[in-house]
Design an enzyme around this catalytic site. Structure first.
Site, PDB file in Angstrom:
ATOM      1  N   ASP A 171       0.871  -1.167   0.000  1.00 44.50           N
ATOM      2  CA  ASP A 171       0.000   0.000   0.000  1.00 44.50           C
ATOM      3  C   ASP A 171       0.915   1.225   0.000  1.00 44.50           C
ATOM      4  O   ASP A 171       2.128   1.128   0.225  1.00 44.50           O
ATOM      5  CB  ASP A 171      -0.963   0.000   1.196  1.00 44.50           C
ATOM      6  CG  ASP A 171      -2.194   0.863   0.907  1.00 44.50           C
ATOM      7  OD1 ASP A 171      -2.115   1.736   0.020  1.00 44.50           O
ATOM      8  OD2 ASP A 171      -3.229   0.685   1.569  1.00 44.50           O
TER       9      ASP A 171
HETATM   10  C1  NOJ Z   1      -3.960   3.962   0.051  1.00 45.71           C
HETATM   11  C2  NOJ Z   1      -5.140   3.059   0.176  1.00 45.71           C
HETATM   12  O1  NOJ Z   1      -5.094   2.371   1.408  1.00 45.71           O
HETATM   13  C3  NOJ Z   1      -5.261   2.063  -0.955  1.00 45.71           C
HETATM   14  O2  NOJ Z   1      -6.481   1.390  -0.824  1.00 45.71           O
HETATM   15  C4  NOJ Z   1      -5.150   2.764  -2.275  1.00 45.71           C
HETATM   16  O3  NOJ Z   1      -5.316   1.843  -3.325  1.00 45.71           O
HETATM   17  C5  NOJ Z   1      -3.802   3.452  -2.362  1.00 45.71           C
HETATM   18  N1  NOJ Z   1      -3.696   4.428  -1.294  1.00 45.71           N
HETATM   19  C6  NOJ Z   1      -3.585   4.141  -3.692  1.00 45.71           C
HETATM   20  O4  NOJ Z   1      -4.453   5.195  -3.827  1.00 45.71           O
END
Ligand code: NOJ
Length: 801
Positions: free
Chosen positions: A324
């Site tokens: 993430d």
């Molecule tokens: C953080 C989020 O937790 C995740 O779900 C997302 O896909 C990414 N950022 C990218 O935006």
């Protein structure tokens, strides 16, 4: 929309695993295998020579494709032979592209330092960056552009929790097919979806992004989404690579606080949180995103039990894993890694292929390889999976998009119509005293309608979170929808009745278009409230739209309270006190405590954040052009003190109904306000005649379960027939009920249907903490069928040795 029926994921039992044991065993094994040199530090013991290699490759785990594996491998090997270490690390690197921040991006692409960008949505920018990669970089490897295509792209569909309320996997598959087409048209070939985290705590803002509390429903919907995004051939220019997230346990973060630790028993992990991920892998999902939080003290981003033992060894996953955003770097913040180099080595050697956002791999992996702390063969395997995905997607053959076509594909009337149907099918009718709904169009008694509430007239609230590629000005609000429905003869007036704001702003507000108005003063709030009450008084009927603003759910959107925020409760009470007939429409991203409304407001429609056609769909439902048939995928508590609350709990030694000592609350009932699976219709259904094909089966056998459903009312409508089971005794306690099948059917008045479910090993097995493995046990099983999780039609199934 065709009826959709689901019974039993087709998964085979995973091999037995134990978090503690397997992680330890892996570390010990790796310690033995790791080359020892005098310069070694303790982190070297995490090195694993075959960390990205899949040990078994069941057919079910393959991504749909037309190019053969052999052709893909050949191409990948040819590239790999040519690549420098820096170019390899480049493929493991994804960075955010925001034009103002990325002045050096072009040069990095030219040098082959970036394998993927996220957040570029302009096809011209995508083509420009791609041209640099394909024409100016040494090896001409195309870039994979990723984005959060969560519930639509330009055509914004209802939020995922709403889509889950449809209990309609065919609809959900179609929605994601359209989302894929629009996103792929601009050059995005990778979506960070589906989000399949099971959520049982309404305080957690990300409840809105998933399919709710139930692993069975969650698994069916996870697979439907993967099919929708990837199709039967992921190389199809209209399809995307899916990315199931966030592996795993993120929905169980403590007290619903986003990013906080999840402490999960093995049983919860295997029986509740992992099944939707497994279903996505079985459906061929091409990539996986690690979660942010600590899972039982080990951050998911560097958790080899999740990324290795479970995902690759047990499930045979062959795609790649992305972190993430910034979560590799944040292993240091977690108090887990000593420094960024340690973070890189621990994430990488746990099985994490791609670093999203933090450039920690870029800064550290080359030296780590040179120092011998990470083997080149491990890097090669990590890169292989990413290159293979690019080949499968057809990016080498078709790196660019047609910018003119990209525009034509967005928000077409057909896509908007699909969004309208999706919103109709996602709504849940929670209350309808005296059949107040549907309202009658051209009712002579209704010449004026007051539409009141802070979420009734804004596109952003129709959209909800994760709708960054949509334009809220294109959304039909509830006020517009009602005006469209009743025409000019009925006076539809709007009063906001005050505003709703977060106490602490959301980072996502930077994406909001237009100037941000100053907060209302208390006097202005009072005046808006009074004006709304006055409007109610002078109107024939009131439609109130209350709930949450766009960024009150989603990421960084934890709430301590689940009441109607701001002064909406006061507004509701004052409007109801006028004595005017009032219908409440809820626009929100999580279960809310609406206990007062549940007693005092005669009609309540849960619309969630319904998407671009939300206003029209709500008007269709309020005026009977559509009949609500959605069901709650999450339990609605009476009070925030009840969370986490879910139907599939284990029975205690002193259940709620025990005479003396009992596990109930002393101040409120333990039962929920609205149970899982609940939802009303404008017609009535009778579910009857539950029959087992045979009362007894042997372990491993399957039995057919039949039940009849009849529309006994006067309108065509939908019922979701649900099947629940309970294993009465076994090696471990089992939940009082577990959903194991459902079917949404549309029936005309007096029409009957026999619904067939199957109960076999897939449905009757569970992960036993006592046995530390998946088991199917003999004994008696309760079987219930009905219209929600309180289903009372009952039979007993005996399973013998
Ligand atoms: C953080 C989020 O937790 C995740 O779900 C997302 O896909 C990414 N950022 C990218 O935006």
């Amino acid at each position: 929309m065709s009826n959709s029926k689901w019974s039993g994921p087709k998964s085979s039992p995973s091999s037995p695993t134990s978090r503690g044991l397997s992680s330890c065993a892996l570390v010990c094994l790796i310690t033995l295998l790791a080359p020892t040199t005098p310069a070694q530090t303790p982190s070297d013991t995490y090195q694993s020579p075959d960390v990205f290699k899949t040990r078994q490759t069941p057919a079910s785990a393959s991504m749909p494709q037309t190019t053969s594996d052999a052709q893909i491998d050949k191409r990948v090997e040819e590239l790999l032979r040519e690549m420098t270490l820096e170019e390899k690390v480049g493929q493991l690197t994804q960075i955010f592209f925001l034009p103002m921040l990325n002045t050096a991006a072009d040069e990095r692409v030219r040098k082959g330092e970036i394998g993927s960008f996220l957040f570029v949505t302009d096809p011209a920018v995508i083509n420009r960056l791609q041209r640099i990669a394909v024409q100016e970089s040494r090896l001409k490897i195309p870039i994979l552009f990723g984005f959060d295509v969560i519930h639509g792209f330009r055509t914004v569909f209802p939020v995922p929790l709403a889509l889950a309320s449809s209990f309609d996997p065919a609809l959900i598959e179609k929605v994601q097919t359209i989302a894929a087409r629009e996103a792929a048209a601009v050059g995005i070939k990778w979506t960070f979806a589906p989000m399949v985290d099971i959520a049982r705590d309404a305080r957690w803002g990300r409840v809105v992004e998933g399919a709710g509390e139930d692993p069975y429903l969650g698994s069916v919907i996870a697979a439907a989404q993967v099919r929708g995004f990837q199709g039967s051939n992921v190389a199809d220019p209209d399809r995307l690579l899916a990315c199931v997230k966030h592996l795993a346990g993120y929905g169980a973060s403590e007290a619903g606080r986003d990013y906080d630790s999840a402490n999960l028993s093995d049983s919860e992990l295997h029986n509740v949180h992992l099944p939707p991920f497994k279903a996505a892998v079985d459906a061929g999902v091409g990539s996986v995103m690690s979660a942010y939080m600590n899972l039982n003290d080990v951050p998911a981003t560097a958790n080899s039990f999740l990324l290795q033992d479970t995902l690759r060894r047990d499930w045979g996953f062959r795609g790649f894993v992305v972190s993430d955003a910034f979560s590799v770097r944040d292993l240091v913040t977690h108090g887990f890694a000593r420094d960024p180099a340690d973070a890189a080595v621990r994430a990488f050697t746990a099985g994490l292929n791609m670093d999203m956002g933090s450039d920690t791999y870029t800064a550290n992996l080359p030296q780590l390889v040179e120092q011998g702390r990470v083997a080149m063969s491990v890097v090669d395997n990590a890169v292989r999976a990413i290159l293979a995905a690019k080949v499968r997607l057809g990016l080498f053959e078709r790196p660019y998009v047609d910018e003119a076509r990209a525009k034509q594909i967005q928000g077409t009337p057909e896509h908007r119509q699909a969004a309208r149907v999706a919103a109709q099918r996602s709504a849940v009718l929670l209350r309808n005293e005296g059949d107040l709904l549907p309202l009658t169009k051209n009712d002579p008694a209704i010449s004026s309608i007051a539409v009141i509430g802070p979420v009734a007239n804004t596109g952003r609230e129709m959209f909800g979170p994760w709708s960054l590629a949509g334009n809220p000005d294109e959304a039909i609000t509830i006020v517009q929808g009602i005006r469209n429905k009743v025409g000019p003869k009925v006076k539809v007036e709007y009063a906001r009745g005050g505003e709703v704001r977060r106490t602490y702003a959301s980072i996502f507000e930077i994406f909001e278009r237009g100037p941000k108005p100053a907060p209302l003063t208390p006097e202005q709030q009072d005046a808006e409230l009074a004006a709304a009450v006055e409007l109610a008084r002078r109107s024939d009927i009131v439609v109130m739209a209350l709930g949450e603003i766009q960024n009150m759910s989603g990421e960084v959107a934890t709430r301590a309270s689940i009441n109607l925020p701001g002064r909406q409760q006061e507004l509701l009470e004052r409007v109801v006190a006028t004595g005017k007939t009032t219908v409440l429409v809820l626009v929100n991203g999580r279960p809310l405590d609406i206990s007062w409304a549940a007693e005092k407001v005669p009609a309540i429609l849960e619309a969630w954040h319904p998407g671009i056609e939300g206003g029209n769909a709500i008007a269709d439902l309020l005026f009977g052009d559509a009949n609500p048939g959605g069901k709650l995928p999450v339990t609605f508590p009476r009070d925030v003190g009840q969370v986490p609350i879910y139907y599939a709990l284990n029975r205690t030694q002193k259940p709620e109904d025990a005479p003396d000592f009992t596990s109930r609350y002393l101040d409120i009932p333990s039962s929920p306000l609205y149970p899982f699976g609940y939802g009303l219709s404008y017609t009535k259904f009778e579910i009857r005649n539950l029959r087992l094909e045979k009362p007894q089966i042997r372990l491993g056998e399957t039995v057919e379960v039949q039940v009849e459903v009849e529309n006994t009312g006067r309108r065509t409508g939908d019922e979701v027939v649900q099947l629940y089971i309970h294993q009465r005794a076994g090696s471990a306690s089992r939940p009082v009920r577990e959903l194991k099948g459902f079917e949404r059917v549309t029936l005309a008045p007096s029409e009957k249907r026999t619904i067939r479910f199957r109960l076999g090993p897939g449905e009757l097995r569970f992960w036993s903490t006592a046995e530390r493995r998946w088991v199917q046990e003999d004994g008696d099983f309760d079987v219930w069928a009905g219209a929600d999780s309180r289903a009372s039609l009952h039979a007993v199934l005996k399973v013998t040795q």
